[in-house]
Design a protein around this motif. Sequence first.
Motif, PDB file in Angstrom:
ATOM      1  N   LYS A 137      88.948  41.619  26.460  1.00  0.00           N
ATOM      2  CA  LYS A 137      88.917  42.647  27.501  1.00  0.00           C
ATOM      3  C   LYS A 137      88.888  44.017  26.820  1.00  0.00           C
ATOM      4  CE  LYS A 137      91.533  39.763  30.746  1.00  0.00           C
ATOM      5  NZ  LYS A 137      92.780  39.627  31.560  1.00  0.00           N
ATOM      6  N   SER A 185      94.618  27.848  30.229  1.00  0.00           N
ATOM      7  CA  SER A 185      94.169  28.862  31.178  1.00  0.00           C
ATOM      8  C   SER A 185      92.791  29.409  30.807  1.00  0.00           C
ATOM      9  CB  SER A 185      95.182  30.013  31.243  1.00  0.00           C
ATOM     10  OG  SER A 185      94.685  31.075  32.022  1.00  0.00           O
ATOM     11  N   ARG A 186      91.992  29.661  31.825  1.00  0.00           N
ATOM     12  CA  ARG A 186      90.681  30.282  31.614  1.00  0.00           C
ATOM     13  C   ARG A 186      90.753  31.800  31.716  1.00  0.00           C
ATOM     14  NH1 ARG A 186      85.782  27.125  34.618  1.00  0.00           N
ATOM     15  NH2 ARG A 186      85.247  25.787  32.841  1.00  0.00           N
ATOM     16  N   THR A 187      91.667  32.297  32.527  1.00  0.00           N
ATOM     17  CA  THR A 187      91.721  33.732  32.798  1.00  0.00           C
ATOM     18  C   THR A 187      92.637  34.489  31.841  1.00  0.00           C
ATOM     19  OG1 THR A 187      93.479  33.382  34.436  1.00  0.00           O
ATOM     20  CG2 THR A 187      91.207  33.370  35.222  1.00  0.00           C
ATOM     21  N   ARG A 188      93.614  33.799  31.247  1.00  0.00           N
ATOM     22  CA  ARG A 188      94.577  34.482  30.382  1.00  0.00           C
ATOM     23  C   ARG A 188      94.091  34.598  28.939  1.00  0.00           C
ATOM     24  NH1 ARG A 188      99.669  35.037  32.745  1.00  0.00           N
ATOM     25  NH2 ARG A 188      99.932  33.906  34.722  1.00  0.00           N
ATOM     26  N   TRP A 189      93.005  33.946  28.612  1.00  0.00           N
ATOM     27  CA  TRP A 189      92.421  34.014  27.271  1.00  0.00           C
ATOM     28  C   TRP A 189      91.068  34.706  27.352  1.00  0.00           C
ATOM     29  CZ3 TRP A 189      94.193  31.201  22.696  1.00  0.00           C
ATOM     30  CH2 TRP A 189      95.403  30.535  22.887  1.00  0.00           C
ATOM     31  N   HIS A 237      92.955  38.826  24.362  1.00  0.00           N
ATOM     32  CA  HIS A 237      94.207  38.411  24.995  1.00  0.00           C
ATOM     33  C   HIS A 237      94.354  36.890  24.882  1.00  0.00           C
ATOM     34  CE1 HIS A 237      95.193  42.240  27.086  1.00  0.00           C
ATOM     35  NE2 HIS A 237      93.886  42.417  27.011  1.00  0.00           N
ATOM     36  N   TYR A 238      95.579  36.448  24.636  1.00  0.00           N
ATOM     37  CA  TYR A 238      95.851  35.018  24.632  1.00  0.00           C
ATOM     38  C   TYR A 238      97.193  34.761  25.313  1.00  0.00           C
ATOM     39  CZ  TYR A 238      99.318  35.607  20.923  1.00  0.00           C
ATOM     40  OH  TYR A 238     100.423  35.987  20.201  1.00  0.00           O
ATOM     41  N   CYS A 239      97.440  33.516  25.664  1.00  0.00           N
ATOM     42  CA  CYS A 239      98.681  33.131  26.360  1.00  0.00           C
ATOM     43  C   CYS A 239      99.207  31.872  25.691  1.00  0.00           C
ATOM     44  CB  CYS A 239      98.403  32.899  27.845  1.00  0.00           C
ATOM     45  SG  CYS A 239      99.868  32.454  28.810  1.00  0.00           S
ATOM     46  N   ASN A 243     100.339  28.904  27.921  1.00  0.00           N
ATOM     47  CA  ASN A 243      99.350  28.240  28.769  1.00  0.00           C
ATOM     48  C   ASN A 243      97.999  28.198  28.050  1.00  0.00           C
ATOM     49  OD1 ASN A 243      97.800  27.135  30.763  1.00  0.00           O
ATOM     50  ND2 ASN A 243      98.199  28.714  32.297  1.00  0.00           N
TER      51      ASN A 243
END
Length: 258
Positions: A145, A138-142, A130-132, A135
């Motif tokens: 999973k 971001s640590r959580t959006r990249w 997953h990437y964003c 942003n």
Amino acid sequence: MAADKPLLDKPVKGWRSDLGGPNEAPKGQLFAIGEPPNHVDDTYLEVHFATLWGRGVLMWLCLPQILITVLCIPQWMNDGWLALLLLDGGSTALCIWLSVLAVRSDIAPPRDEPIRFNRKRRKVYVYRFHYCWWNPFSRTRWGVKPVSFDWDDLRAESWGQMGIAAGGIAGAWGVDIAVVEPGTNHVIDRFRLAGSNTDGINLWAIARTYMQQGPDALPKWPYPPRDWNNDVGLNLARKLAPRVKWPAGMDIESRSAP
């Protein structure tokens, strides 16, 4: 399975056609094109996937932006830094955002994003990244999973999109896999099987043939599979990218029979 209208209630963007269902026999010849499977035996088939084609290009293209930003800092400090900051702050912030996005897009995706088809369990395991884009800090959006889906709940769609690129109009195409609620055409998830540089229709036919008939029915590639974790060559982005590491429980489950 070709039709004038999409079968699913949420068709893929740029929808062109619905492909054969997971338990429909593939028609026509299978071709040993593209990358050979990472692994194939009577239990599971693992195929290669990459979010970014030609990785390593973006981080070098953004190097001038980084240099310009660094060179602007002494100018702010020595000659009316507040006025210059207010004047150039927006463009500098944009340069920083683009630079971080470019570098992270090149080095954050893992060296491979394999997809495993387990014919004994009738499940598919996706090492999904997953990437964003909006942003890049971001640590959580990249990150990776991994997920698993029941084979019977998968539906394949081919897509194509046109856009403006340097030098004229450019096209992209591929095959996405939709995950539906059992017994319905309601899409609850989706992942990409193949992008513009792979024959996704052929790859979906290979996956269906394997799940229905086993490894002996697959075509033979003329060269061995690539070791994506270790075969990085001189590509700096691939050297910096993380290796593939499945969660321990999912790794064992995806490679074994019930």
